[in-house]
Design a protein around this motif. Sequence first.
Motif, PDB file in Angstrom:
ATOM      1  N   ILE A  18      41.377  28.300  26.682  1.00  0.00           N
ATOM      2  CA  ILE A  18      41.559  28.209  28.138  1.00  0.00           C
ATOM      3  C   ILE A  18      40.899  29.386  28.857  1.00  0.00           C
ATOM      4  N   ASP A  22      37.955  28.577  31.643  1.00  0.00           N
ATOM      5  CA  ASP A  22      38.005  28.991  33.041  1.00  0.00           C
ATOM      6  C   ASP A  22      36.714  29.636  33.526  1.00  0.00           C
ATOM      7  N   VAL A  26      35.283  26.095  36.726  1.00  0.00           N
ATOM      8  CA  VAL A  26      35.247  26.341  38.165  1.00  0.00           C
ATOM      9  C   VAL A  26      33.923  25.908  38.783  1.00  0.00           C
ATOM     10  N   TYR A  51      36.239  37.003  38.506  1.00  0.00           N
ATOM     11  CA  TYR A  51      36.799  36.745  37.169  1.00  0.00           C
ATOM     12  C   TYR A  51      35.965  37.430  36.092  1.00  0.00           C
ATOM     13  N   SER A  86      46.767  31.827  37.573  1.00  0.00           N
ATOM     14  CA  SER A  86      46.216  30.468  37.668  1.00  0.00           C
ATOM     15  C   SER A  86      46.992  29.669  38.713  1.00  0.00           C
ATOM     16  N   ARG A 102      41.564  35.265  41.250  1.00  0.00           N
ATOM     17  CA  ARG A 102      40.590  35.142  40.163  1.00  0.00           C
ATOM     18  C   ARG A 102      40.343  36.489  39.488  1.00  0.00           C
ATOM     19  N   GLN A 105      43.253  37.154  37.299  1.00  0.00           N
ATOM     20  CA  GLN A 105      43.170  36.211  36.187  1.00  0.00           C
ATOM     21  C   GLN A 105      42.191  36.714  35.132  1.00  0.00           C
ATOM     22  N   GLY A 148      34.529  22.465  29.696  1.00  0.00           N
ATOM     23  CA  GLY A 148      35.026  22.932  30.982  1.00  0.00           C
ATOM     24  C   GLY A 148      34.448  22.169  32.156  1.00  0.00           C
ATOM     25  N   PHE A 165      43.022  24.973  38.258  1.00  0.00           N
ATOM     26  CA  PHE A 165      43.863  26.141  37.979  1.00  0.00           C
ATOM     27  C   PHE A 165      45.261  25.737  37.523  1.00  0.00           C
ATOM     28  N   ASN A 168      46.220  25.080  33.732  1.00  0.00           N
ATOM     29  CA  ASN A 168      46.506  26.169  32.794  1.00  0.00           C
ATOM     30  C   ASN A 168      47.997  26.447  32.639  1.00  0.00           C
TER      31      ASN A 168
END
Length: 474
Positions: A18, A22, A26, A51, A86, A102, A105, A148, A165, A168
């Motif tokens: 995961i 991510d 996105v 991120y 998330s 983000r 995260q 993804g 988001f 997750n």
Amino acid sequence: MRRSPWATLAVLALAQFIVVLDVTIVNVALPHIQADLDFSADSLQWVINAYTLLFGGFLLLGGRMADLLGPRRVFVAGLLLFGVTSLVAGLSSSPEFLIGARAVQGLGGALLSPAALAILTMTFAHGRERNIAMGVWGGLAGLGGTLGVVVGGVLVDSLSWQWIFFVNVPIVLALVAAIPVFVPDVRHAVGRRTFDTLGAVLATAGLMAVVYGVVRSEPSGWGSAEVVGVLAAAVVLLAAFVVVERRSAAPLVPLRLFRSRALSVSSGSLALNGAAFLSMFFLTAIYLQQVRGDSALEAGVHFLPMGGAAIVGAMLASQLVQRVGTRTVQLAGAVLSVTGLLLLSQADATGSYVAELLPGLIVFGFGILGVGVPGQITAVSEVQQAEAGAASGVVNAMYQVGGALGLAIVTTLSITHTTHELARGATQEHALVSGYERGLLVAALFAVANVILTLASPQLQPTSEQLAEVTAAA
């Protein structure tokens, strides 16, 4: 209580899945996020960069914390932080709120990823079982990147962008519940060491200042007080980072590692590789939807051949480095990356996907892993075994940071060109296509620089055992 090591691997690999997911999920949601939250064209990249920069900037600190506090404890903390942020990202109602979520995260990912890898290496004994476990770990991580875009497309088209988001959250809750049952609390003895939090903060703040300065150069101009001031602050922060690392008894980044030509060249090469990849992904995801009219799911499916080519490319590169050497494979990969980007830059708004986009995506997919696999092998080839983990951490961080900086440069130049074309009276479609082409040509320059840099890389021909050990550590 005796735990199955393979059950432990399942929990760890799903968490890493995961985190990697991510990075790519996105991209296909970006046009929807931009429209819903009213992002400007130049600020949209921060959904990715916030991120990536925090993930890369704090990756080494996450590994240090796992050493000192215990990897399971840090793994749980990172997983919870990742899950909470998330949820917050999905609930965001403004660009600033989403970018902040983000960023945190990414920090969660930087804590859980090295901690999970530490648990894995201590759970499986050195040799065949560990190599199998590392293969599963790496394979699922790579699959996360490939799937993804498709998962993101399904969620955006069937529900909304917020669900990229929200998805997750239940996974994180299930993993946290499974950890006490399946993940052992393993530790190894360490001497007296410091966290070097100051080093991590200085490095990340300095890099974020560089990116912000580049992004603001388009609306404000390179000579503006804002841009000059931010870039000057970046220089001061990064210089302070070097001073701190030199004086620290246990530096986050042991600067002596860069005395190795192999590590220095490979770090630069992988940073350029990250810059080319993240730039291509960002630009093409937007181009497919805003210019060619793809839905989010269609855009995700159109990326799949590149993911398949990357997986095949990784397997071929692993075999070829033993026969023809690392530099030869890496050079071929860099040339393929240039070729793929040049092919993609020729696409227009009306040509067929099969004729104009598919060849470039497949060639680029082969090239990106053709650089990555031998680059990781070469990076740790001259460092002592005790510092192999630190060297791998440096290389992974450089890849993330290079991607963020490259995306900032490419996006800024692409937007500037699009704006210029619109000012000249071009149609919206023509201006977007022209900006996309300019951005990909700049990304191709990163790949050309990689061709030149690779010529300075040493030529290695690792044995099968060395290959398994080095790629596992990387």
